[in-house]
Scaffold this motif. Structure first.
Motif, PDB file in Angstrom:
ATOM      1  N   LYS A 176      -3.212   2.035 -71.232  1.00 34.46           N
ATOM      2  CA  LYS A 176      -4.359   1.260 -70.744  1.00 34.46           C
ATOM      3  C   LYS A 176      -5.128   2.023 -69.666  1.00 34.46           C
ATOM      4  O   LYS A 176      -6.362   1.975 -69.616  1.00 34.46           O
ATOM      5  CB  LYS A 176      -3.895  -0.099 -70.210  1.00 34.46           C
ATOM      6  CG  LYS A 176      -3.536  -1.084 -71.312  1.00 34.46           C
ATOM      7  CD  LYS A 176      -3.287  -2.477 -70.760  1.00 34.46           C
ATOM      8  CE  LYS A 176      -3.094  -3.486 -71.884  1.00 34.46           C
ATOM      9  NZ  LYS A 176      -2.834  -4.857 -71.372  1.00 34.46           N
ATOM     10  N   GLU A 177      -4.398   2.736 -68.822  1.00 34.01           N
ATOM     11  CA  GLU A 177      -5.052   3.554 -67.798  1.00 34.01           C
ATOM     12  C   GLU A 177      -5.812   4.713 -68.454  1.00 34.01           C
ATOM     13  O   GLU A 177      -6.912   5.065 -68.009  1.00 34.01           O
ATOM     14  CB  GLU A 177      -4.018   4.093 -66.813  1.00 34.01           C
ATOM     15  CG  GLU A 177      -3.416   3.026 -65.908  1.00 34.01           C
ATOM     16  CD  GLU A 177      -2.272   3.557 -65.084  1.00 34.01           C
ATOM     17  OE1 GLU A 177      -2.526   4.130 -63.998  1.00 34.01           O
ATOM     18  OE2 GLU A 177      -1.112   3.420 -65.521  1.00 34.01           O
ATOM     19  N   GLU A 204       2.910  -6.557 -73.046  1.00 33.79           N
ATOM     20  CA  GLU A 204       1.740  -6.703 -72.180  1.00 33.79           C
ATOM     21  C   GLU A 204       0.923  -5.411 -72.146  1.00 33.79           C
ATOM     22  O   GLU A 204      -0.315  -5.440 -72.218  1.00 33.79           O
ATOM     23  CB  GLU A 204       2.203  -7.066 -70.763  1.00 33.79           C
ATOM     24  CG  GLU A 204       1.105  -7.155 -69.730  1.00 33.79           C
ATOM     25  CD  GLU A 204       0.097  -8.273 -69.978  1.00 33.79           C
ATOM     26  OE1 GLU A 204      -1.072  -8.120 -69.548  1.00 33.79           O
ATOM     27  OE2 GLU A 204       0.469  -9.274 -70.613  1.00 33.79           O
ATOM     28  N   GLU A 205       1.623  -4.293 -72.032  1.00 36.32           N
ATOM     29  CA  GLU A 205       0.941  -3.010 -71.915  1.00 36.32           C
ATOM     30  C   GLU A 205       0.526  -2.423 -73.253  1.00 36.32           C
ATOM     31  O   GLU A 205      -0.440  -1.680 -73.349  1.00 36.32           O
ATOM     32  CB  GLU A 205       1.858  -2.004 -71.193  1.00 36.32           C
ATOM     33  CG  GLU A 205       2.078  -2.302 -69.720  1.00 36.32           C
ATOM     34  CD  GLU A 205       0.783  -2.272 -68.921  1.00 36.32           C
ATOM     35  OE1 GLU A 205      -0.022  -1.345 -69.126  1.00 36.32           O
ATOM     36  OE2 GLU A 205       0.582  -3.196 -68.110  1.00 36.32           O
ATOM     37  N   ARG A 206       1.284  -2.791 -74.294  1.00 43.21           N
ATOM     38  CA  ARG A 206       1.092  -2.144 -75.595  1.00 43.21           C
ATOM     39  C   ARG A 206       1.389  -3.156 -76.713  1.00 43.21           C
ATOM     40  O   ARG A 206       2.470  -3.133 -77.303  1.00 43.21           O
ATOM     41  CB  ARG A 206       2.063  -0.964 -75.670  1.00 43.21           C
ATOM     42  CG  ARG A 206       1.788   0.061 -76.718  1.00 43.21           C
ATOM     43  CD  ARG A 206       2.835   1.146 -76.589  1.00 43.21           C
ATOM     44  NE  ARG A 206       2.679   2.215 -77.536  1.00 43.21           N
ATOM     45  CZ  ARG A 206       3.543   3.212 -77.698  1.00 43.21           C
ATOM     46  NH1 ARG A 206       4.633   3.258 -76.970  1.00 43.21           N
ATOM     47  NH2 ARG A 206       3.338   4.155 -78.583  1.00 43.21           N
ATOM     48  N   LEU A 226      -7.123   4.619 -71.399  1.00 41.93           N
ATOM     49  CA  LEU A 226      -8.304   4.028 -72.035  1.00 41.93           C
ATOM     50  C   LEU A 226      -9.438   3.846 -71.026  1.00 41.93           C
ATOM     51  O   LEU A 226     -10.603   4.138 -71.329  1.00 41.93           O
ATOM     52  CB  LEU A 226      -7.933   2.683 -72.663  1.00 41.93           C
ATOM     53  CG  LEU A 226      -9.070   1.919 -73.347  1.00 41.93           C
ATOM     54  CD1 LEU A 226      -9.683   2.746 -74.478  1.00 41.93           C
ATOM     55  CD2 LEU A 226      -8.582   0.571 -73.865  1.00 41.93           C
ATOM     56  N   THR A 227      -9.111   3.387 -69.826  1.00 44.47           N
ATOM     57  CA  THR A 227     -10.125   3.201 -68.778  1.00 44.47           C
ATOM     58  C   THR A 227     -10.846   4.513 -68.475  1.00 44.47           C
ATOM     59  O   THR A 227     -12.075   4.554 -68.351  1.00 44.47           O
ATOM     60  CB  THR A 227      -9.464   2.654 -67.490  1.00 44.47           C
ATOM     61  OG1 THR A 227      -8.839   1.399 -67.780  1.00 44.47           O
ATOM     62  CG2 THR A 227     -10.498   2.460 -66.384  1.00 44.47           C
ATOM     63  N   ASN A 251      -4.831  -1.313 -81.796  1.00 52.48           N
ATOM     64  CA  ASN A 251      -6.153  -1.881 -82.084  1.00 52.48           C
ATOM     65  C   ASN A 251      -6.762  -1.112 -83.264  1.00 52.48           C
ATOM     66  O   ASN A 251      -7.552  -0.170 -83.092  1.00 52.48           O
ATOM     67  CB  ASN A 251      -7.051  -1.782 -80.854  1.00 52.48           C
ATOM     68  CG  ASN A 251      -8.331  -2.590 -81.001  1.00 52.48           C
ATOM     69  OD1 ASN A 251      -8.814  -2.801 -82.112  1.00 52.48           O
ATOM     70  ND2 ASN A 251      -8.882  -3.038 -79.894  1.00 52.48           N
ATOM     71  N   ARG A 293       1.063   5.572 -70.392  1.00 51.97           N
ATOM     72  CA  ARG A 293       0.197   4.691 -69.591  1.00 51.97           C
ATOM     73  C   ARG A 293      -1.139   4.568 -70.328  1.00 51.97           C
ATOM     74  O   ARG A 293      -2.173   5.075 -69.912  1.00 51.97           O
ATOM     75  CB  ARG A 293       0.040   5.279 -68.183  1.00 51.97           C
ATOM     76  CG  ARG A 293       1.338   5.256 -67.398  1.00 51.97           C
ATOM     77  CD  ARG A 293       1.350   6.209 -66.210  1.00 51.97           C
ATOM     78  NE  ARG A 293       0.358   5.894 -65.200  1.00 51.97           N
ATOM     79  CZ  ARG A 293       0.189   6.586 -64.072  1.00 51.97           C
ATOM     80  NH1 ARG A 293       0.974   7.641 -63.836  1.00 51.97           N
ATOM     81  NH2 ARG A 293      -0.720   6.258 -63.210  1.00 51.97           N
ATOM     82  N   TYR A 348      -6.322   4.004 -78.984  1.00 52.01           N
ATOM     83  CA  TYR A 348      -6.400   2.722 -79.687  1.00 52.01           C
ATOM     84  C   TYR A 348      -5.291   2.591 -80.728  1.00 52.01           C
ATOM     85  O   TYR A 348      -4.791   1.483 -80.980  1.00 52.01           O
ATOM     86  CB  TYR A 348      -7.782   2.552 -80.336  1.00 52.01           C
ATOM     87  CG  TYR A 348      -8.840   2.076 -79.369  1.00 52.01           C
ATOM     88  CD1 TYR A 348      -8.655   0.913 -78.618  1.00 52.01           C
ATOM     89  CD2 TYR A 348     -10.027   2.793 -79.194  1.00 52.01           C
ATOM     90  CE1 TYR A 348      -9.624   0.477 -77.721  1.00 52.01           C
ATOM     91  CE2 TYR A 348     -11.003   2.351 -78.304  1.00 52.01           C
ATOM     92  CZ  TYR A 348     -10.791   1.200 -77.572  1.00 52.01           C
ATOM     93  OH  TYR A 348     -11.762   0.749 -76.686  1.00 52.01           O
ATOM     94  N   LEU A 395      -2.293   1.541 -78.862  1.00 55.11           N
ATOM     95  CA  LEU A 395      -2.419   0.156 -78.412  1.00 55.11           C
ATOM     96  C   LEU A 395      -2.457  -0.833 -79.571  1.00 55.11           C
ATOM     97  O   LEU A 395      -2.513  -2.046 -79.356  1.00 55.11           O
ATOM     98  CB  LEU A 395      -3.681   0.002 -77.548  1.00 55.11           C
ATOM     99  CG  LEU A 395      -3.653   0.729 -76.197  1.00 55.11           C
ATOM    100  CD1 LEU A 395      -5.022   0.680 -75.538  1.00 55.11           C
ATOM    101  CD2 LEU A 395      -2.599   0.106 -75.277  1.00 55.11           C
ATOM    102  N   LYS A 404     -13.126   5.568 -71.452  1.00 49.85           N
ATOM    103  CA  LYS A 404     -14.359   4.774 -71.542  1.00 49.85           C
ATOM    104  C   LYS A 404     -15.388   5.310 -70.547  1.00 49.85           C
ATOM    105  O   LYS A 404     -16.594   5.334 -70.823  1.00 49.85           O
ATOM    106  CB  LYS A 404     -14.077   3.293 -71.283  1.00 49.85           C
ATOM    107  CG  LYS A 404     -13.180   2.622 -72.316  1.00 49.85           C
ATOM    108  CD  LYS A 404     -13.701   2.731 -73.735  1.00 49.85           C
ATOM    109  CE  LYS A 404     -14.881   1.819 -74.012  1.00 49.85           C
ATOM    110  NZ  LYS A 404     -15.315   1.893 -75.429  1.00 49.85           N
TER     111      LYS A 404
END
Length: 432
Positions: free
Chosen positions: A126-127, A349-351, A129-130, A158, A124, A153, A156, A133
């Motif tokens: 993106k969660e 979408e997620e990755r 990453l939130t 990036n 998970r 990152y 993901l 941050k």
């Protein structure tokens, strides 16, 4: 006449000896090296962690207002998951980490990082990453947060952000920096550099005498050695990890893969896996057993192991952790091929990595949409990943679209990656 018969006997013996030598030329492993690790009667680490879990559970029952105990419990939950593969342990860790974060209004950087680490294990990203941050804004032990931001990152895809945070944590004498620099170089296809940095981090781990770090380092280095075709080095690194911890399932699995893929000894590989699955019930092992059964031509056992896999990952707790494998499997099944596209779209979408786009392209390809598949690989996959599986899919998609020269260019590289892809892929590669 007798003279001719003697010559024939001699030639036959010579041929037999040469065949025996040839059959043993790939022999690297020796059951005597690892048999003791397969026979370990008791998992002392597991016993210790269970004791720790019971201790902190009791403490929390007596003093429920002591919320830091939730963190202690979560730590034991996570360790139990690593040892047993039981997804319930990982989800229980999440519950405990959510409680401790709620108690502190999601304002403690250490607790935020701990929950982010759990989400990374669940894919998970993106969660995670939130949360990281938020921890970055908090600023407490910022270096630890920056290290984890590199991890997320990278997952993901990036790379610009990866480079930014690598520059913030740069320290060539630091274990945590070196292992991330190694992963980054592996992602770029610079395997020699990836190995070099992991060997440097191993030296640091040894000097600190930290057995946990050494184990991790040995198994990851073993993986990289395998990718580089240094199979004997890979084998020895897995053995070194087992010397530190006889119950290291990942190292045993690594040896099983060498026995199966390099030595082509499926029965011995299965024997090793049977020993592992007495303690670790991760769905990964069902998949590997299915692959080995396929190689052996045992379709009944193959389907049996696949059914065990599906039954395991059907649990809601697994979430998207096995999305990649499900796309590959569903794409081969006529009834589930459309579902493969659906899952692959979610992965993108997620990755949004090259590997996720490869899954989407492959799902379209298996659904007879070779044009859409080609469009995806040309835009997102080619020159963006060096993973053998993605390259194999790309070669097949290129060939199906009439781009035979480009497909053939990939063939030579893929022939050198048969060990990584496994024996079942050999004929596929030769047919490109």
């Amino acid at each position: 006449m007798k003279y001719i018969q003697l010559i024939l006997v001699f030639v036959t013996l010579l041929f037999t000896v040469s065949c025996k030598k040839e059959s043993k030329s790939n022999q690297i492993t020796n059951p005597k090296d690892y048999q003791a690790f397969l026979e370990a009667d008791s998992n002392k680490t597991l016993q210790f962690i269970n004791t720790e879990y019971n201790f902190w559970s009791t403490k929390l029952e007596k003093t429920p207002n002591q919320y830091p105990y939730y963190l202690k419990l979560a730590s034991t939950n996570s360790q139990l998951f690593q040892l047993t593969g039981n997804i319930e342990n990982l989800k229980e860790a999440e519950e405990n980490l959510l409680k401790v974060n709620e108690k502190t209004n999601f304002n403690n950087a250490g607790y935020l990082r701990a929950l982010a680490r759990n989400y990374i294990s669940q894919h998970r990203f993106k969660e995670a990453l939130t949360l990281l941050k938020k921890a970055e804004i908090n600023g407490e032990k910022l270096q630890q947060t920056n290290l984890m931001l590199v991890d997320v990152y990278l997952e993901l895809g990036n790379l610009k952000k990866v480079e930014t945070y690598l520059s913030k944590i740069k320290n060539v004498k630091n274990f945590d920096y070196l292992i991330r620099l190694s992963k980054y170089n592996d992602h770029l296809g610079k395997l020699d550099n990836a190995i070099k940095y992991l060997e440097q981090s191993l030296a640091i781990a040894k000097s600190s005498k930290n057995k946990t770090l050494m184990q991790w380092n040995y198994t990851n280095l073993a993986d990289y050695y395998g990718h580089a075709g240094r199979i004997e080095d890979s084998y020895n690194a897995y053995l070194s990890a087992l010397e530190l911890n006889p119950n290291n399932s990942y190292a045993k699995k690594g040896i099983a893969w060498i026995v199966f893929s390099y030595e082509r000894n499926p029965n011995e590989a299965l024997r090793i896996l049977d020993a592992i699955t007495k303690e670790n019930t991760s769905p990964d092992y069902f998949l590997l057993k299915s692959e080995i059964a396929d190689f052996m031509g045992n379709s009944v056992e193959k389907e049996k192991q696949l059914t065990l896999y599906y039954n395991a990952v059907n649990k809601e707790d697994y979430g998207v952790m096995y999305a990649k494998y499900n796309v590959i499997l569903f794409a081969e099944n006529e009834e589930n091929r459309l579902k493969a596209i659906e899952i692959a779209k979610q992965e993108v979408e997620e990755r949004p990595t090259a590997q996720s786009y490869d899954l989407l392209a492959w799902a379209y390809f298996k659904n007879n949409n070779k044009t859409k598949a080609l469009e995806i690989v040309e835009k997102y996959v080619i020159n963006n990943t060096y993973e053998p599986e993605a390259l194999l899919h790309t070669a097949q998609i290129l060939k199906a679209n009439g781009k035979k020269n480009k497909a053939t260019n990939l063939k030579s590289e893929l022939l050198g990656a048969i060990y990584e892809l496994g024996p079942n892929a050999e004929q596929e590669i030769k047919n490109i």
